[in-house]
Design a protein around this motif. Structure first.
Motif, PDB file in Angstrom:
ATOM      1  N   PRO A   5      41.078  33.365  50.516  1.00  0.00           N
ATOM      2  CA  PRO A   5      41.888  32.151  50.353  1.00  0.00           C
ATOM      3  C   PRO A   5      41.472  31.399  49.081  1.00  0.00           C
ATOM      4  O   PRO A   5      40.326  31.477  48.652  1.00  0.00           O
ATOM      5  CB  PRO A   5      41.549  31.319  51.597  1.00  0.00           C
ATOM      6  N   THR A   6      42.410  30.678  48.516  1.00  0.00           N
ATOM      7  CA  THR A   6      42.116  29.932  47.293  1.00  0.00           C
ATOM      8  C   THR A   6      42.015  28.442  47.596  1.00  0.00           C
ATOM      9  O   THR A   6      42.448  27.965  48.640  1.00  0.00           O
ATOM     10  CB  THR A   6      43.215  30.163  46.230  1.00  0.00           C
ATOM     11  N   TYR A   7      41.449  27.724  46.645  1.00  0.00           N
ATOM     12  CA  TYR A   7      41.279  26.279  46.766  1.00  0.00           C
ATOM     13  C   TYR A   7      42.638  25.585  46.688  1.00  0.00           C
ATOM     14  O   TYR A   7      43.456  25.894  45.828  1.00  0.00           O
ATOM     15  CB  TYR A   7      40.362  25.781  45.647  1.00  0.00           C
ATOM     16  N   ASP A   8      42.861  24.636  47.573  1.00  0.00           N
ATOM     17  CA  ASP A   8      44.098  23.851  47.596  1.00  0.00           C
ATOM     18  C   ASP A   8      43.785  22.442  47.095  1.00  0.00           C
ATOM     19  O   ASP A   8      43.103  21.672  47.779  1.00  0.00           O
ATOM     20  CB  ASP A   8      44.650  23.798  49.020  1.00  0.00           C
ATOM     21  N   SER A   9      44.262  22.090  45.915  1.00  0.00           N
ATOM     22  CA  SER A   9      43.965  20.784  45.320  1.00  0.00           C
ATOM     23  C   SER A   9      44.660  19.628  46.039  1.00  0.00           C
ATOM     24  O   SER A   9      44.451  18.465  45.701  1.00  0.00           O
ATOM     25  CB  SER A   9      44.345  20.771  43.839  1.00  0.00           C
ATOM     26  N   GLY A  10      45.454  19.935  47.059  1.00  0.00           N
ATOM     27  CA  GLY A  10      46.114  18.898  47.842  1.00  0.00           C
ATOM     28  C   GLY A  10      45.330  18.495  49.087  1.00  0.00           C
ATOM     29  O   GLY A  10      45.806  17.671  49.868  1.00  0.00           O
ATOM     30  N   ASN A  11      44.123  19.035  49.273  1.00  0.00           N
ATOM     31  CA  ASN A  11      43.353  18.686  50.465  1.00  0.00           C
ATOM     32  C   ASN A  11      42.899  17.232  50.416  1.00  0.00           C
ATOM     33  O   ASN A  11      42.836  16.611  49.360  1.00  0.00           O
ATOM     34  CB  ASN A  11      42.182  19.659  50.668  1.00  0.00           C
ATOM     35  N   VAL A  12      42.595  16.674  51.584  1.00  0.00           N
ATOM     36  CA  VAL A  12      42.279  15.248  51.691  1.00  0.00           C
ATOM     37  C   VAL A  12      41.069  14.845  50.843  1.00  0.00           C
ATOM     38  O   VAL A  12      41.051  13.754  50.257  1.00  0.00           O
ATOM     39  CB  VAL A  12      42.115  14.836  53.178  1.00  0.00           C
ATOM     40  N   PHE A  13      40.058  15.693  50.724  1.00  0.00           N
ATOM     41  CA  PHE A  13      38.882  15.321  49.931  1.00  0.00           C
ATOM     42  C   PHE A  13      39.180  15.354  48.439  1.00  0.00           C
ATOM     43  O   PHE A  13      38.653  14.538  47.678  1.00  0.00           O
ATOM     44  CB  PHE A  13      37.682  16.203  50.273  1.00  0.00           C
ATOM     45  N   ALA A  14      40.035  16.263  48.003  1.00  0.00           N
ATOM     46  CA  ALA A  14      40.465  16.269  46.598  1.00  0.00           C
ATOM     47  C   ALA A  14      41.219  14.976  46.293  1.00  0.00           C
ATOM     48  O   ALA A  14      41.057  14.393  45.214  1.00  0.00           O
ATOM     49  CB  ALA A  14      41.331  17.484  46.315  1.00  0.00           C
ATOM     50  N   LYS A  15      42.018  14.516  47.241  1.00  0.00           N
ATOM     51  CA  LYS A  15      42.754  13.265  47.055  1.00  0.00           C
ATOM     52  C   LYS A  15      41.793  12.075  46.991  1.00  0.00           C
ATOM     53  O   LYS A  15      42.002  11.142  46.205  1.00  0.00           O
ATOM     54  CB  LYS A  15      43.781  13.077  48.175  1.00  0.00           C
TER      55      LYS A  15
END
Length: 144
Positions: A5-15
Motif C-alpha cells: 500500500p502507498t501513503y495517502d496524503s489525505g489521512n487525518v494526521f497529514a491534514k
C-alpha cells in the motif's frame, strides 16, 4: 504477491501537519510533531508523528524512525513526570491487520497508573478544556 500500500496524503494526521485540522500540540521540531490523542486511553496520551510522509514502520526511512523514537522517549519522560504516572506504554501499529487505523506512522505515548486499566481505544472523546490543560502542562515540561 500483492503490491505494498502507498501513503495517502489525505489521512487525518497529514491534514493536522498541514494545519487543515486542529490539534492539541505539545511539541514540534523539524522532523516530528507531537499532539494529544482526542480519545485518550489515559490522561496525557500523546501521539508522536514524523513530518515525513510515512505510512508506518514498514516504509519510513531509518533516520526518520530514529528521530521519532528519540522524541517518543523525550515525551515519555515528560509525561511520566507531569502526570505522576507509574509507567509508560508505547504502542505502534502497522497495517490494518496490525491494528493500524490512521495510515501515517504514529507512536502512542500513554502514561500508566498502577491498578488502572487503559480505556478502550477510540472509546471516549475527552473534553476540550481537559485536553487543553493537559497539553499546556506537557508542552511546558517539554519546553523546559
Amino acid at each position: 504477491m500483492s503490491e505494498a500500500p502507498t501513503y495517502d496524503s489525505g489521512n487525518v494526521f497529514a491534514k493536522i501537519l498541514r494545519g487543515e485540522l486542529p490539534a492539541y500540540k505539545v511539541y514540534e521540531d523539524d522532523h516530528t510533531l507531537v499532539f494529544l490523542d482526542i480519545m485518550p486511553r489515559s490522561p496525557g496520551h500523546a501521539l508522536v508523528i514524523p513530518k515525513a510522509p510515512a505510512r508506518n514502520i514498514l516504509d519510513i526511512a531509518a533516520d526518520d524512525l530514529a528521530h521519532v523514537a528519540k522524541v517518543a522517549q523525550k515525551v515519555a519522560r515528560a509525561a511520566k513526570s507531569v502526570f505522576a504516572a507509574d509507567g509508560i506504554t508505547l504502542q505502534q501499529f502497522s497495517e490494518e491487520a496490525g491494528g493500524q487505523v490512521v495510515f501515517h506512522l504514529h507512536v502512542h505515548v500513554i502514561p500508566r497508573f498502577t491498578g488502572v486499566a487503559m480505556k478502550p481505544a477510540a472509546s471516549e472523546m475527552e473534553a476540550g478544556e481537559v485536553l487543553a490543560e493537559h497539553a499546556a502542562r506537557l508542552k511546558a515540561a517539554l519546553a523546559g
